[in-house]
Design a protein around this motif. Structure first.
Motif, PDB file in Angstrom:
ATOM      1  N   UNK A  50     -17.514   6.054  77.847  1.00  0.00           N
ATOM      2  CA  UNK A  50     -16.892   5.668  76.590  1.00  0.00           C
ATOM      3  C   UNK A  50     -16.301   4.259  76.669  1.00  0.00           C
ATOM      4  N   UNK A  51     -16.655   3.437  75.689  1.00  0.00           N
ATOM      5  CA  UNK A  51     -16.076   2.096  75.544  1.00  0.00           C
ATOM      6  C   UNK A  51     -15.137   2.144  74.350  1.00  0.00           C
ATOM      7  N   UNK A  52     -13.858   2.181  74.618  1.00  0.00           N
ATOM      8  CA  UNK A  52     -12.885   2.265  73.520  1.00  0.00           C
ATOM      9  C   UNK A  52     -12.833   0.984  72.698  1.00  0.00           C
ATOM     10  N   UNK A  53     -13.335  -0.115  73.234  1.00  0.00           N
ATOM     11  CA  UNK A  53     -13.350  -1.391  72.519  1.00  0.00           C
ATOM     12  C   UNK A  53     -14.740  -1.719  71.976  1.00  0.00           C
ATOM     13  N   UNK A  54     -15.481  -0.707  71.580  1.00  0.00           N
ATOM     14  CA  UNK A  54     -16.875  -0.877  71.159  1.00  0.00           C
ATOM     15  C   UNK A  54     -17.044  -1.827  69.982  1.00  0.00           C
ATOM     16  N   UNK A  55     -16.038  -1.975  69.143  1.00  0.00           N
ATOM     17  CA  UNK A  55     -16.154  -2.868  67.982  1.00  0.00           C
ATOM     18  C   UNK A  55     -16.202  -4.342  68.384  1.00  0.00           C
ATOM     19  N   UNK A  56     -15.914  -4.643  69.634  1.00  0.00           N
ATOM     20  CA  UNK A  56     -15.952  -6.021  70.114  1.00  0.00           C
ATOM     21  C   UNK A  56     -17.360  -6.463  70.513  1.00  0.00           C
ATOM     22  N   UNK A  57     -18.328  -5.564  70.461  1.00  0.00           N
ATOM     23  CA  UNK A  57     -19.705  -5.954  70.714  1.00  0.00           C
ATOM     24  C   UNK A  57     -20.316  -5.322  71.953  1.00  0.00           C
ATOM     25  N   UNK A  63     -22.257   0.734  57.068  1.00  0.00           N
ATOM     26  CA  UNK A  63     -20.800   0.692  57.141  1.00  0.00           C
ATOM     27  C   UNK A  63     -20.343   1.638  58.239  1.00  0.00           C
ATOM     28  N   UNK A  64     -19.120   1.487  58.664  1.00  0.00           N
ATOM     29  CA  UNK A  64     -18.619   2.327  59.749  1.00  0.00           C
ATOM     30  C   UNK A  64     -18.135   3.686  59.253  1.00  0.00           C
ATOM     31  N   UNK A  65     -18.351   4.008  58.004  1.00  0.00           N
ATOM     32  CA  UNK A  65     -17.833   5.272  57.494  1.00  0.00           C
ATOM     33  C   UNK A  65     -18.923   6.294  57.204  1.00  0.00           C
ATOM     34  N   UNK A  66     -19.907   5.961  56.399  1.00  0.00           N
ATOM     35  CA  UNK A  66     -20.819   6.968  55.887  1.00  0.00           C
ATOM     36  C   UNK A  66     -22.093   7.216  56.663  1.00  0.00           C
ATOM     37  N   UNK A  67     -22.285   6.565  57.793  1.00  0.00           N
ATOM     38  CA  UNK A  67     -23.539   6.699  58.514  1.00  0.00           C
ATOM     39  C   UNK A  67     -23.308   7.158  59.943  1.00  0.00           C
ATOM     40  N   UNK A  68     -24.275   7.869  60.486  1.00  0.00           N
ATOM     41  CA  UNK A  68     -24.159   8.263  61.900  1.00  0.00           C
ATOM     42  C   UNK A  68     -24.478   7.079  62.802  1.00  0.00           C
ATOM     43  N   UNK A  69     -24.181   7.202  64.090  1.00  0.00           N
ATOM     44  CA  UNK A  69     -24.629   6.166  65.022  1.00  0.00           C
ATOM     45  C   UNK A  69     -26.147   6.054  64.965  1.00  0.00           C
ATOM     46  N   UNK A  97     -22.551   0.855  69.233  1.00  0.00           N
ATOM     47  CA  UNK A  97     -22.345   0.049  68.040  1.00  0.00           C
ATOM     48  C   UNK A  97     -22.203   0.808  66.742  1.00  0.00           C
ATOM     49  N   UNK A  98     -21.765   0.074  65.716  1.00  0.00           N
ATOM     50  CA  UNK A  98     -21.518   0.650  64.392  1.00  0.00           C
ATOM     51  C   UNK A  98     -22.671   0.407  63.416  1.00  0.00           C
ATOM     52  N   UNK A  99     -23.730  -0.235  63.846  1.00  0.00           N
ATOM     53  CA  UNK A  99     -24.875  -0.465  62.975  1.00  0.00           C
ATOM     54  C   UNK A  99     -24.740  -1.662  62.067  1.00  0.00           C
ATOM     55  N   UNK A 113     -18.749   4.238  68.873  1.00  0.00           N
ATOM     56  CA  UNK A 113     -18.765   4.684  67.477  1.00  0.00           C
ATOM     57  C   UNK A 113     -19.254   6.129  67.387  1.00  0.00           C
ATOM     58  N   UNK A 114     -18.437   7.001  66.809  1.00  0.00           N
ATOM     59  CA  UNK A 114     -18.760   8.420  66.610  1.00  0.00           C
ATOM     60  C   UNK A 114     -19.170   9.111  67.913  1.00  0.00           C
ATOM     61  N   UNK A 115     -18.426   8.830  68.956  1.00  0.00           N
ATOM     62  CA  UNK A 115     -18.701   9.422  70.270  1.00  0.00           C
ATOM     63  C   UNK A 115     -18.846  10.941  70.210  1.00  0.00           C
ATOM     64  N   UNK A 116     -17.971  11.591  69.449  1.00  0.00           N
ATOM     65  CA  UNK A 116     -17.999  13.058  69.382  1.00  0.00           C
ATOM     66  C   UNK A 116     -19.315  13.577  68.817  1.00  0.00           C
ATOM     67  N   UNK A 117     -19.874  12.875  67.831  1.00  0.00           N
ATOM     68  CA  UNK A 117     -21.157  13.295  67.251  1.00  0.00           C
ATOM     69  C   UNK A 117     -22.280  13.178  68.267  1.00  0.00           C
ATOM     70  N   UNK A 118     -22.247  12.135  69.073  1.00  0.00           N
ATOM     71  CA  UNK A 118     -23.268  11.954  70.110  1.00  0.00           C
ATOM     72  C   UNK A 118     -23.133  13.050  71.163  1.00  0.00           C
TER      73      UNK A 118
END
Length: 111
Positions: free
Chosen positions: A78-85, A17-23, A9-11, A56-61
């Motif tokens: 990896x779930x490429x459709x992670x924004x769907x819930x 927000x989906x930009x400035x925060x880590x998973x 998830x994106x938190x 969300x931010x798979x590479x960081x994980x």
């Protein structure tokens, strides 16, 4: 036994927000990421594998897993459709849940 964990998830529930925060799994408490705490606890209790459903931010994980030296313990799905819930991430992990062994299903943002 293995742990299957939802960590894509994106938190949004935390107002992040989906930009400035880590998973959320990479948020740090007492100098350790939530992921590091999970890995330490699972190993201490005899868990054989941690399967992470990520998005969300798979590479960081993945980078954190490498830095923790846990590549042999953690498997990434990896779930490429992670924004769907999280239900979509759960569906992505279905083969891990139907594996013929004991599985503990968890959300990554709960310690």
């Amino acid at each position: 036994m293995k742990v299957v964990m939802l960590a894509a998830g994106v938190g949004a529930r935390l107002g992040l927000s989906s930009t400035g925060y880590p998973p959320k799994i990479l948020l740090r408490f007492g100098g350790k990421s939530l992921l590091q705490y999970h890995i330490e606890i699972f190993k201490r209790h005899g868990i054989d594998e941690l399967v992470l459903g990520v998005g969300f931010h798979r590479e960081d994980i993945e980078r954190e897993i490498e830095e923790l030296g846990a590549r042999n313990f953690v498997t990434i799905v990896f779930n490429e459709d992670y924004e769907q819930g999280n239900i979509v991430t759960l569906w992505t992990l279905r083969d891990e849940l139907c594996c013929g062994e004991e599985v503990l299903l968890m959300d990554a943002d709960v310690l």
